[in-house]
Design a protein around this motif. Structure first.
Motif, PDB file in Angstrom:
ATOM      1  N   SER A  63     -17.122 -10.718   2.499  1.00 51.10           N
ATOM      2  CA  SER A  63     -17.363 -11.585   3.635  1.00 51.10           C
ATOM      3  C   SER A  63     -16.752 -10.939   4.864  1.00 51.10           C
ATOM      4  N   ASN A  64     -17.270 -11.296   6.041  1.00 56.53           N
ATOM      5  CA  ASN A  64     -16.756 -10.745   7.287  1.00 56.53           C
ATOM      6  C   ASN A  64     -15.807 -11.738   7.938  1.00 56.53           C
ATOM      7  N   GLU A  65     -14.738 -11.215   8.535  1.00 51.78           N
ATOM      8  CA  GLU A  65     -13.810 -12.067   9.243  1.00 51.78           C
ATOM      9  C   GLU A  65     -13.150 -11.262  10.353  1.00 51.78           C
ATOM     10  N   ILE A  66     -12.609 -11.947  11.333  1.00 48.30           N
ATOM     11  CA  ILE A  66     -11.898 -11.310  12.429  1.00 48.30           C
ATOM     12  C   ILE A  66     -10.401 -11.361  12.142  1.00 48.30           C
ATOM     13  N   LEU A  67      -9.758 -10.207  12.171  1.00 52.01           N
ATOM     14  CA  LEU A  67      -8.318 -10.138  11.971  1.00 52.01           C
ATOM     15  C   LEU A  67      -7.651  -9.670  13.251  1.00 52.01           C
ATOM     16  N   THR A  68      -6.531 -10.275  13.558  1.00 54.51           N
ATOM     17  CA  THR A  68      -5.740  -9.845  14.700  1.00 54.51           C
ATOM     18  C   THR A  68      -4.620  -8.947  14.205  1.00 54.51           C
ATOM     19  N   ILE A  69      -4.603  -7.708  14.677  1.00 57.38           N
ATOM     20  CA  ILE A  69      -3.615  -6.738  14.220  1.00 57.38           C
ATOM     21  C   ILE A  69      -2.651  -6.442  15.348  1.00 57.38           C
ATOM     22  N   HIS A  70      -1.402  -6.750  15.113  1.00 56.70           N
ATOM     23  CA  HIS A  70      -0.386  -6.465  16.121  1.00 56.70           C
ATOM     24  C   HIS A  70       0.277  -5.110  15.879  1.00 56.70           C
ATOM     25  N   ASN A  71       0.574  -4.803  14.627  1.00 61.45           N
ATOM     26  CA  ASN A  71       1.328  -3.590  14.326  1.00 61.45           C
ATOM     27  C   ASN A  71       0.987  -3.092  12.916  1.00 61.45           C
ATOM     28  N   PRO A  72       0.044  -2.150  12.796  1.00 59.14           N
ATOM     29  CA  PRO A  72      -0.359  -1.660  11.475  1.00 59.14           C
ATOM     30  C   PRO A  72       0.491  -0.480  11.011  1.00 59.14           C
ATOM     31  N   ILE A  73       0.510  -0.262   9.695  1.00 60.66           N
ATOM     32  CA  ILE A  73       1.133   0.915   9.115  1.00 60.66           C
ATOM     33  C   ILE A  73       0.197   1.468   8.054  1.00 60.66           C
ATOM     34  N   SER A  74       0.131   2.793   7.955  1.00 63.10           N
ATOM     35  CA  SER A  74      -0.652   3.466   6.923  1.00 63.10           C
ATOM     36  C   SER A  74       0.315   3.979   5.858  1.00 63.10           C
ATOM     37  N   ILE A  75       0.200   3.430   4.659  1.00 68.35           N
ATOM     38  CA  ILE A  75       1.028   3.841   3.526  1.00 68.35           C
ATOM     39  C   ILE A  75       0.098   4.444   2.486  1.00 68.35           C
ATOM     40  N   TYR A  76       0.415   5.633   2.014  1.00 66.20           N
ATOM     41  CA  TYR A  76      -0.502   6.277   1.079  1.00 66.20           C
ATOM     42  C   TYR A  76       0.241   7.098   0.032  1.00 66.20           C
ATOM     43  N   PHE A  77      -0.461   7.375  -1.069  1.00 60.11           N
ATOM     44  CA  PHE A  77       0.031   8.265  -2.116  1.00 60.11           C
ATOM     45  C   PHE A  77      -0.957   9.405  -2.260  1.00 60.11           C
ATOM     46  N   SER A  78      -0.438  10.630  -2.213  1.00 59.78           N
ATOM     47  CA  SER A  78      -1.282  11.823  -2.359  1.00 59.78           C
ATOM     48  C   SER A  78      -0.671  12.731  -3.423  1.00 59.78           C
ATOM     49  N   TYR A  79      -1.436  13.011  -4.468  1.00 61.91           N
ATOM     50  CA  TYR A  79      -0.931  13.842  -5.563  1.00 61.91           C
ATOM     51  C   TYR A  79      -0.384  15.191  -5.097  1.00 61.91           C
ATOM     52  N   PRO A  80      -1.093  15.938  -4.247  1.00 62.43           N
ATOM     53  CA  PRO A  80      -0.563  17.231  -3.822  1.00 62.43           C
ATOM     54  C   PRO A  80       0.784  17.162  -3.092  1.00 62.43           C
ATOM     55  N   GLU A  81       1.127  15.996  -2.544  1.00 60.45           N
ATOM     56  CA  GLU A  81       2.443  15.838  -1.931  1.00 60.45           C
ATOM     57  C   GLU A  81       3.509  15.493  -2.969  1.00 60.45           C
ATOM     58  N   ASN A  82       3.097  15.392  -4.225  1.00 59.92           N
ATOM     59  CA  ASN A  82       4.019  14.973  -5.286  1.00 59.92           C
ATOM     60  C   ASN A  82       4.074  15.966  -6.444  1.00 59.92           C
ATOM     61  N   PHE A  95       3.567   6.333   6.251  1.00 60.71           N
ATOM     62  CA  PHE A  95       4.589   6.488   5.218  1.00 60.71           C
ATOM     63  C   PHE A  95       3.923   7.034   3.972  1.00 60.71           C
ATOM     64  N   SER A  96       4.474   8.122   3.426  1.00 60.92           N
ATOM     65  CA  SER A  96       3.946   8.750   2.221  1.00 60.92           C
ATOM     66  C   SER A  96       4.838   8.421   1.032  1.00 60.92           C
ATOM     67  N   ILE A  97       4.246   7.865  -0.018  1.00 55.70           N
ATOM     68  CA  ILE A  97       4.980   7.513  -1.237  1.00 55.70           C
ATOM     69  C   ILE A  97       5.223   8.778  -2.053  1.00 55.70           C
ATOM     70  N   LYS A  98       6.488   9.026  -2.407  1.00 54.89           N
ATOM     71  CA  LYS A  98       6.832  10.239  -3.155  1.00 54.89           C
ATOM     72  C   LYS A  98       7.735   9.893  -4.334  1.00 54.89           C
ATOM     73  N   THR A  99       7.468  10.538  -5.462  1.00 58.15           N
ATOM     74  CA  THR A  99       8.217  10.292  -6.687  1.00 58.15           C
ATOM     75  C   THR A  99       9.445  11.192  -6.756  1.00 58.15           C
ATOM     76  N   THR A 100      10.490  10.697  -7.449  1.00 51.54           N
ATOM     77  CA  THR A 100      11.684  11.529  -7.636  1.00 51.54           C
ATOM     78  C   THR A 100      11.411  12.648  -8.631  1.00 51.54           C
ATOM     79  N   GLU A 101      10.543  12.369  -9.598  1.00 56.42           N
ATOM     80  CA  GLU A 101      10.144  13.393 -10.572  1.00 56.42           C
ATOM     81  C   GLU A 101       8.735  13.862 -10.234  1.00 56.42           C
ATOM     82  N   PRO A 102       8.598  15.078  -9.678  1.00 58.97           N
ATOM     83  CA  PRO A 102       7.274  15.556  -9.273  1.00 58.97           C
ATOM     84  C   PRO A 102       6.304  15.627 -10.450  1.00 58.97           C
ATOM     85  N   TYR A 103       5.037  15.446 -10.142  1.00 59.01           N
ATOM     86  CA  TYR A 103       3.999  15.653 -11.155  1.00 59.01           C
ATOM     87  C   TYR A 103       3.777  17.144 -11.355  1.00 59.01           C
ATOM     88  N   ASN A 104       3.312  17.486 -12.544  1.00 57.66           N
ATOM     89  CA  ASN A 104       3.041  18.883 -12.849  1.00 57.66           C
ATOM     90  C   ASN A 104       1.806  19.357 -12.101  1.00 57.66           C
TER      91      ASN A 104
END
Length: 226
Positions: A31-50, A93-102
């Motif tokens: 469904s379509n709706e109108i959202l009011t955005i005051h302050n967005p953040i982009s949070i992501y997980f990327s395997y090559p960064e981990n 913000f990039s999500i990063k693990t303490t133990e890197p993936y192989n």
């Protein structure tokens, strides 16, 4: 004040068969709706960064964006986040693990699938973030075996998303959103979870950037910050 009109709340139903997640798009509730955005953040997980090293594998599950034939300079997850940052002023913000993936694909896949099967919560370098000033979270996730990577589950478990709008920005190898929307809804029962865009990992960076910008334009994003 920033205004965006977003397609809301897709629920994808599908089946994992022979390593491929098939989905029934007819089950999407949009469904379509109108959202009011005051302050967005982009949070992501990327395997090559981990993977704990700079030599990114070319056939990685969420790093398929970096295959030689694409000539991409970044993963498509990074590209989406960069486009959101530049177009909306969103923090990143990039999500990063303490133990890197192989970096070996097979070893990484075995660990990733085991974490999903066990509903594990891998330890993160930073598992808590002050989200109090943000009203909208653009959440970037690859699709692993039809689900979110478990490091994203760890992050969502440790952070207060009550009252937030979470817009899922998805990278896939054929499953589109898979079960990621439902995964996030279960972890964030007091947030509004919305299906944003879903792009293939093999798409080139420029087309992904263009698709992100077109999505923002099509959903009436306004650059007015008054």
């Amino acid at each position: 004040m920033k205004i965006i009109n977003i397609i809301s709340g897709a629920t994808i139903i599908g089946t994992l068969f022979a390593g491929i997640f098939f989905f029934n798009q007819a089950q999407c509730d949009e469904s379509n709706e109108i959202l009011t955005i005051h302050n967005p953040i982009s949070i992501y997980f990327s395997y090559p960064e981990n993977i704990g090293k700079d030599d990114m594998p070319l056939d990685a599950l969420s790093g398929a964006s970096l295959r030689e034939e694409t000539a991409n300079k970044m993963t498509n997850q990074q590209q989406i986040s960069a486009a959101l940052r530049d177009s909306t002023g969103a923090d990143e913000f990039s999500i990063k693990t303490t133990e890197p993936y192989n970096s070996d694909y097979d070893l990484m896949r075995d660990r990733a699938y085991a974490e999903i099967d066990d509903e594990a919560f891998p330890s993160l370098v930073q598992d808590k973030l002050d989200l109090s000033t943000y009203d909208v979270i653009f959440l970037g996730t690859p699709v692993w075996s039809g689900h979110i990577p478990r490091p994203i589950a760890t992050f969502l478990k440790h952070n207060n998303t009550q009252g937030k709008t979470i817009v899922v920005m998805n990278i896939h190898l054929g499953s589109r959103f898979g079960s990621t929307i439902n995964d996030i809804k279960k972890l964030c029962p007091n947030a509004k979870v919305i299906a944003g865009i879903s792009v293939r990992a093999s798409d080139d960076n420029q087309s992904v950037k263009q698709k992100t910008l077109e999505w923002l334009t099509a959903h009436s994003f306004s650059h007015n910050t008054q």
